[in-house]
Scaffold this motif. Sequence first.
Motif, short mmCIF file in Angstrom:
data_model
loop_
_atom_site.label_atom_id
_atom_site.label_comp_id
_atom_site.label_asym_id
_atom_site.label_seq_id
_atom_site.Cartn_x
_atom_site.Cartn_y
_atom_site.Cartn_z
N LEU A 222 -6.91 -15.28 4.02
CA LEU A 222 -6.51 -14.01 5.05
C LEU A 222 -5.17 -13.36 4.19
N TYR A 223 -5.25 -12.06 3.93
CA TYR A 223 -4.48 -11.23 3.37
C TYR A 223 -3.76 -10.41 4.20
N TRP A 224 -2.29 -9.95 3.92
CA TRP A 224 -1.71 -8.89 4.73
C TRP A 224 -1.24 -7.94 3.46
N TYR A 225 -1.49 -6.73 4.09
CA TYR A 225 -1.10 -5.55 3.17
C TYR A 225 -0.31 -4.64 3.77
N ARG A 226 0.53 -3.78 3.27
CA ARG A 226 1.23 -2.84 3.80
C ARG A 226 0.95 -1.40 3.20
N GLN A 227 0.56 -0.37 4.01
CA GLN A 227 0.06 0.94 3.37
C GLN A 227 1.08 2.08 3.95
N THR A 228 2.13 2.57 3.17
CA THR A 228 2.66 3.99 3.52
C THR A 228 2.02 5.07 3.47
N LEU A 229 2.30 6.21 3.98
CA LEU A 229 1.61 7.51 3.91
C LEU A 229 1.72 7.86 2.35
N GLY A 230 0.40 8.15 1.93
CA GLY A 230 0.12 8.69 0.50
C GLY A 230 0.05 7.48 -0.58
N GLN A 231 0.26 6.42 0.05
CA GLN A 231 0.16 5.34 -0.98
C GLN A 231 -0.96 4.27 -0.75
N GLY A 232 -1.32 3.52 -1.78
CA GLY A 232 -2.49 2.77 -1.53
C GLY A 232 -1.75 1.34 -1.23
N PRO A 233 -2.56 0.66 -0.41
CA PRO A 233 -1.91 -0.76 0.35
C PRO A 233 -1.08 -1.53 -0.81
N GLU A 234 -0.13 -2.17 -0.31
CA GLU A 234 0.65 -3.15 -1.18
C GLU A 234 0.40 -4.50 -0.25
N PHE A 235 0.35 -5.46 -1.49
CA PHE A 235 0.26 -6.96 -0.89
C PHE A 235 1.47 -7.30 -0.44
N LEU A 236 1.21 -8.09 0.62
CA LEU A 236 2.55 -8.85 1.22
C LEU A 236 2.28 -10.14 1.15
N THR A 237 1.31 -10.95 1.72
CA THR A 237 1.23 -12.18 1.66
C THR A 237 -0.46 -12.51 1.85
N TYR A 238 -0.62 -13.93 1.46
CA TYR A 238 -1.86 -14.31 1.69
C TYR A 238 -1.83 -15.99 1.95
N PHE A 239 -2.93 -16.30 2.75
CA PHE A 239 -3.24 -17.63 3.15
C PHE A 239 -4.51 -18.20 2.80
N GLN A 240 -4.40 -19.49 2.27
CA GLN A 240 -5.91 -20.09 2.27
C GLN A 240 -5.92 -21.40 3.34
N ASN A 241 -6.72 -21.08 4.13
CA ASN A 241 -6.72 -21.98 5.37
C ASN A 241 -5.24 -21.61 6.04
N GLU A 242 -4.66 -22.83 6.41
CA GLU A 242 -3.29 -22.57 7.01
C GLU A 242 -2.25 -22.27 6.21
N ALA A 243 -2.38 -22.67 4.90
CA ALA A 243 -1.24 -22.52 3.86
C ALA A 243 -1.05 -21.28 3.36
N GLN A 244 0.20 -20.89 3.42
CA GLN A 244 0.63 -19.62 2.84
C GLN A 244 0.95 -19.55 1.35
N LEU A 245 0.21 -19.02 0.53
CA LEU A 245 0.04 -19.51 -1.01
C LEU A 245 1.06 -18.39 -1.72
N GLU A 246 1.19 -17.29 -1.14
CA GLU A 246 2.14 -16.49 -2.12
C GLU A 246 2.49 -15.39 -1.12
N LYS A 247 3.75 -14.90 -1.39
CA LYS A 247 4.48 -14.10 -0.63
C LYS A 247 5.07 -12.97 -1.65
N SER A 248 4.93 -11.89 -1.47
CA SER A 248 5.40 -10.50 -2.02
C SER A 248 7.23 -10.45 -2.04
N ARG A 249 7.63 -9.97 -3.10
CA ARG A 249 9.06 -9.71 -2.89
C ARG A 249 9.41 -8.68 -1.80
#
Lengths: 116, 115
Positions: free
Chosen positions: A32-59
């Motif tokens: 499961l991934y979270w992204y953020r998209q502001t007006l006029g921009q493409g989505p930016e990666f925020l964080t992702y999970f594999q099962n219940e573990a949060q494996l990476e977080k963006s700065r």
Amino acid sequence: DTGVSQNPRHKITKRGQNVTFRCDPISEHNRLYWYRQTLGQGPEFLTYFQNEAQLEKSRLLSDRFSAERPKGSFSTLEIQRTEQGDSAMYLCASSLYAGGPADTQYFGPGTRLTVL
Amino acid sequence: AQSVTQLGSHVSVSEGALVLLRCNYSSSVPPYLFWYVQYPNQGLQLLLKYTSAATLVKGINGFEAEFKKSETSFHLTKPSAHMSDAAEYFCAVSDPNFGNEKLTFGTGTRLTIIP
């Protein structure tokens, strides 16, 4: 397969308030991934999970942001002490990772946050 | 760090004409590349993806893209535009060395179809 769902679809809040968004992935998807998209921009990666573990977080994910995925099912993204710069579309995606290349990420419709 | 550049934030084509949306990537390793489409008030939908197999990739709705390493490009094409193709298109890249953990998107190209 009902797709990825996100709630609420729209959220208007005042600066300084806390908000929480929910994402329900496609059942049996382990990533499961979270992204953020502001007006006029493409989505930016925020964080992702594999099962219940949060494996990476963006700065991009400051200390005011926290995400959880209890039991490896739905996920929540909380923003504390919201700022006007947090106004954006928050997208959730899920995928079934089985060790192969480039599993397809399926996106939800997003939650649009407006901070006044 | 990987990145993609989409040339042209807005593209207009006549119905029935060729659609060409440009994407160039920057990566230190051969990447995985994706094209997504976003219709208003809907989530992003995968059109096609390149994962180092065939360089010409066919996707849904008649779209295809060709991976050209020498040009670091992954342009999206469709021979004949339909009105229903009007949407925003995003090119994205991921690093195969780390698995498909995250996608890095371009800024998008809004496609308008002229009747």
